[in-house]
Enzyme design. Structure first.
Site, short mmCIF file in Angstrom:
data_model
loop_
_atom_site.label_atom_id
_atom_site.label_comp_id
_atom_site.label_asym_id
_atom_site.label_seq_id
_atom_site.Cartn_x
_atom_site.Cartn_y
_atom_site.Cartn_z
N ARG B 9 73.75 -41.83 36.46
CA ARG B 9 73.50 -42.61 35.25
C ARG B 9 73.80 -41.80 33.99
O ARG B 9 74.20 -42.36 32.97
CB ARG B 9 72.06 -43.14 35.22
CG ARG B 9 71.01 -42.07 35.46
CD ARG B 9 69.62 -42.64 35.54
NE ARG B 9 68.64 -41.65 35.98
CZ ARG B 9 67.36 -41.68 35.66
NH1 ARG B 9 66.88 -42.65 34.89
NH2 ARG B 9 66.54 -40.76 36.09
N SER B 36 66.03 -45.28 30.81
CA SER B 36 66.26 -45.08 32.24
C SER B 36 67.72 -45.23 32.62
O SER B 36 68.24 -44.48 33.44
CB SER B 36 65.44 -46.08 33.07
OG SER B 36 64.07 -45.86 32.91
N GLU B 57 66.46 -60.43 30.70
CA GLU B 57 67.74 -60.15 31.35
C GLU B 57 68.68 -61.35 31.33
O GLU B 57 69.89 -61.21 31.22
CB GLU B 57 67.52 -59.70 32.81
CG GLU B 57 66.73 -58.40 32.95
CD GLU B 57 65.24 -58.58 32.74
OE1 GLU B 57 64.78 -59.75 32.67
OE2 GLU B 57 64.52 -57.57 32.65
N PHE B 82 66.73 -56.46 38.63
CA PHE B 82 66.64 -57.46 37.56
C PHE B 82 68.01 -58.00 37.19
O PHE B 82 68.16 -59.17 36.85
CB PHE B 82 65.94 -56.85 36.33
CG PHE B 82 64.62 -56.23 36.66
CD1 PHE B 82 64.29 -54.95 36.23
CD2 PHE B 82 63.70 -56.91 37.45
CE1 PHE B 82 63.07 -54.37 36.56
CE2 PHE B 82 62.48 -56.33 37.80
CZ PHE B 82 62.17 -55.07 37.35
N HIS B 108 69.16 -47.74 39.51
CA HIS B 108 67.97 -47.93 40.35
C HIS B 108 68.23 -48.91 41.50
O HIS B 108 67.37 -49.72 41.85
CB HIS B 108 66.79 -48.41 39.51
CG HIS B 108 66.32 -47.39 38.52
ND1 HIS B 108 67.11 -46.94 37.48
CD2 HIS B 108 65.15 -46.73 38.42
CE1 HIS B 108 66.43 -46.03 36.79
NE2 HIS B 108 65.24 -45.88 37.33
N ASP B 116 57.83 -46.99 42.41
CA ASP B 116 57.62 -48.34 41.87
C ASP B 116 57.48 -49.38 42.97
O ASP B 116 56.90 -50.44 42.75
CB ASP B 116 58.79 -48.73 40.94
CG ASP B 116 58.62 -48.18 39.53
OD1 ASP B 116 59.59 -48.25 38.75
OD2 ASP B 116 57.52 -47.67 39.22
N ARG B 166 69.09 -44.43 41.12
CA ARG B 166 68.21 -43.89 40.08
C ARG B 166 68.31 -42.38 40.06
O ARG B 166 68.41 -41.76 39.01
CB ARG B 166 66.77 -44.28 40.37
CG ARG B 166 65.78 -43.46 39.55
CD ARG B 166 64.36 -43.71 40.00
NE ARG B 166 63.46 -42.89 39.21
CZ ARG B 166 62.50 -42.13 39.72
NH1 ARG B 166 62.29 -42.12 41.02
NH2 ARG B 166 61.73 -41.41 38.93
#
Lengths: 283, 314
Positions: B9, B36, B57, B82, B108, B116, B166
């Site tokens: 990322r 993130s 989103e 999402f 992620h 999570d 992630r």
């Protein structure tokens, strides 16, 4: 758009009348489609395409054009009628609505139909796209305006309110939205299905400037657009009180004509009421 | 095996910034996860071209679509669950159907999200995105591929879904390694069995191949970084050479790389095949390594699968 005359109003009214004929005939010919919500939107869409909007039928992709996103995509017949009568494609193409292999899809498809600025159909999504177009204009330093039209059932979709918050937060003031408030949806009156009143208050609470008009009164439509254009720092919602099925007596305010084509007898009556004959028939 | 580890990322953001610095007309959107996903770094460098849509989103994707209609190249980021779950219809209707130039780059992905838990660990994103007509689906193996992929998808016109992990990923390739959309890469040669993997499982496949070598089994390792359009030619060539295939992915065994490879081979060159992946179950909270272990995403499982297919070979 710098003001208007009685002649402008007459011209727009006549275009709207032609569009109503087109809407009825294309849906009848197709055997399916959404007459109620197309007819309720006709006066606003006529005003946009024949006076308000800066656009080029022979250059649909003109980068500086004003845009229109029909978020209530099922009213496609109204949009198609405006596009055809503006010269984006031949008027007789309207009679190929929903036919396999032809450009006029059941819901607006930007890849197949010149003049369609955004593909819609799944309710609640067009407003977001319209806002994206408006943002692009700001990034590029262009002065076009983006118009969009929502349905009053459509505003039950959550994404509409996400978009509303975004537009207010980002002060998207080159966006003018219309809400075609004809009071009906598929399963009945909007207030019976899911009550959305007080609707104007909701939009104001979301940070929009709200204007309420009679959506069939052309001077009110044009005045509202002028007021909207002068509004800075806030997006504008013009709540247009309309009659679903407007212009065809037996469709007016009738829930059942949301998504049903007229039968032979109903078609004949509708065409007679509009009084312009049919596309492709020389009177 | 000891791998250098680095976070894709970070390189996503780096590539975005380079593109904008080069004058590419890009806009980047995020949904309150920009620290993130690292798009915040782009936002800091190019604030006029970055829009945070907040925890919304569906609207974010619609905004992206609208921007793309004006000729911009638009990147939209959030967590994979999402992006592809919450906003699925928006991707379908507002991006894929009109074939707009929106690149959904989601971080992620998979179970390595960790603590999570299942609500944030998507295991079906490849299934969702590959079933969309016109969608290009990319799963870069490491930081180098991530940067190259961002450039490559910016160069092409059309909808893209790109999944990033992630965590830090093993650095499997290098700056000189070629990257081309639609082409897999041979990471390691072998003749007895072909291990076709994507993402983090490529490094596990390399470890498994090392292990198999000690047992006298020669395994090739193929990195499939473009899930769609998949490199049919390479997959068939590998099946022809080895006669047995194992697939491996940080994704449900249903609907991802394994299914794609199985469909290619069943139609063109059927060979014994075993799929390593998440066995159609939701994840849970845990550390990334614990989760990979518990859900069978290990070099050991790949090695076992290779031995199984070898037994099935006629």
């Amino acid at each position: 758009m710098n003001g208007y005359t009685d002649e402008t109003v007459r011209m727009i009214a006549e275009k709207a009348r032609i569009m109503r004929r087109d809407i009825v005939q294309m849906i009848y010919t197709a055997g399916s489609g959404h007459p109620g919500g197309s007819l309720s939107a006709a006066d606003i869409i006529a005003s946009l395409y024949f006076h308000v909007m800066r656009h080029r039928p022979l250059e649909p992709g003109w980068p500086d054009r004003d845009r229109f996103v029909l978020s209530k995509g099922h009213a496609a017949p109204a949009l198609y009628a405006a596009l055809a009568e503006s010269g984006y494609f031949p008027v007789d193409e309207l009679l190929n609505l929903r036919k396999i292999g032809h450009m006029l899809q059941g819901h607006p498809s930007m890849k197949t139909t010149p003049g369609v600025d955004m593909s819609t159909g799944s309710l609640g999504q067009g407003l977001s796209a319209a806002i994206g177009m408006a943002l692009a204009g700001r990034i590029d330093g262009k002065d076009y305006t983006v118009y969009t039209m929502l349905g009053d059932g459509e505003i039950e979709e959550g994404q509409i309110w996400e978009a509303a918050m975004f537009a207010a937060h980002y002060k998207v003031d080159n966006l003018i939205a219309f809400l075609d408030k004809n009071g009906l949806q598929i399963d009945g009156p909007t207030e019976s299905v899911i009550s959305s009143e007080p609707l104007a208050d909701k939009w104001r609470a979301f940070g929009w400037h709200v204007i309420e008009i009679d959506g069939h009164d052309i001077p009110q439509i044009l005045d509202a657009v002028e007021e909207a254009k002068d509004m800075k720092e806030k997006p504008v919602m013009i709540i247009a009180h309309t009659v679903k099925g407007k212009g065809v007596s037996f469709m007016e305010n009738v829930v059942g004509f949301h998504g049903k084509a007229p039968n032979d007898e109903q078609y004949r009556q509708a065409i007679d009421e509009i009084g312009l004959g049919e596309i492709g028939v020389v009177e | 095996m000891k791998w250098e580890m680095a976070a894709p990322r970070d390189h996503y953001a780096k590539a975005l910034i380079s593109l904008a610095e080069e004058g590419k007309d890009i806009v980047v959107l995020d949904a309150d996860l920009s620290s993130s996903t690292r798009t915040a770094r782009f936002g800091k460098a190019f604030p006029d071209r970055f829009f945070n849509a907040g925890i919304a989103e569906q609207n974010m994707i619609g905004i992206a679509a609208g921007l793309a209609t004006t000729g911009k190249t638009v990147f939209a980021s959030t967590f994979a669950v999402f992006a592809t779950g919450r906003a699925y219809d928006q991707i379908r209707q507002s991006v894929a159907y009109p074939r707009l130039n929106v690149k959904v780059v989601a971080t992620h992905a998979g179970i390595t999200v960790g603590g999570d838990g299942a609500s944030h660990q998507i295991i079906e994103d490849l299934a969702l995105m590959t079933a969309l007509p016109g969608m290009t689906v990319i799963s870069p193996v490491d930081i180098h591929e991530t940067e190259k992929a961002v450039r490559a998808i910016a160069e092409m016109d059309g909808p893209v879904y790109m999944r990033l992990s992630r965590s830090s990923m093993p650095v499997v390739t290098d700056e000189a390694a070629p990257f081309e959309i639609g082409k897999g890469q041979a990471i390691r040669e072998g003749d007895d069995v072909s291990i076709i993997a994507t993402g983090i499982m490529v490094s596990r496949a390399v470890e498994a191949a090392e292990n198999l070598k000690e047992r006298g089994i020669s395994a090739s390792v193929i990195n499939i970084s473009t899930i769609k359009p998949i490199d049919r030619e390479l997959i068939v060539a590998e099946a022809k050479r080895a006669g047995a295939v194992v697939t491996a992915e940080e994704h449900n065994v249903i609907g991802g790389l394994g299914y794609a490879v199985a469909s290619v081979l069943s139609e063109e060159y059927p060979v014994p095949l075993k799929m390593v992946g998440i066995e159609d179950t939701f994840g849970e909270s845990g550390s990334p390594d614990e989760l990979l272990g518990k859900y069978g995403l290990t070099a050991g499982r790949i090695r076992d699968a290779a031995e199984e297919v070898l037994r099935m070979k006629r």
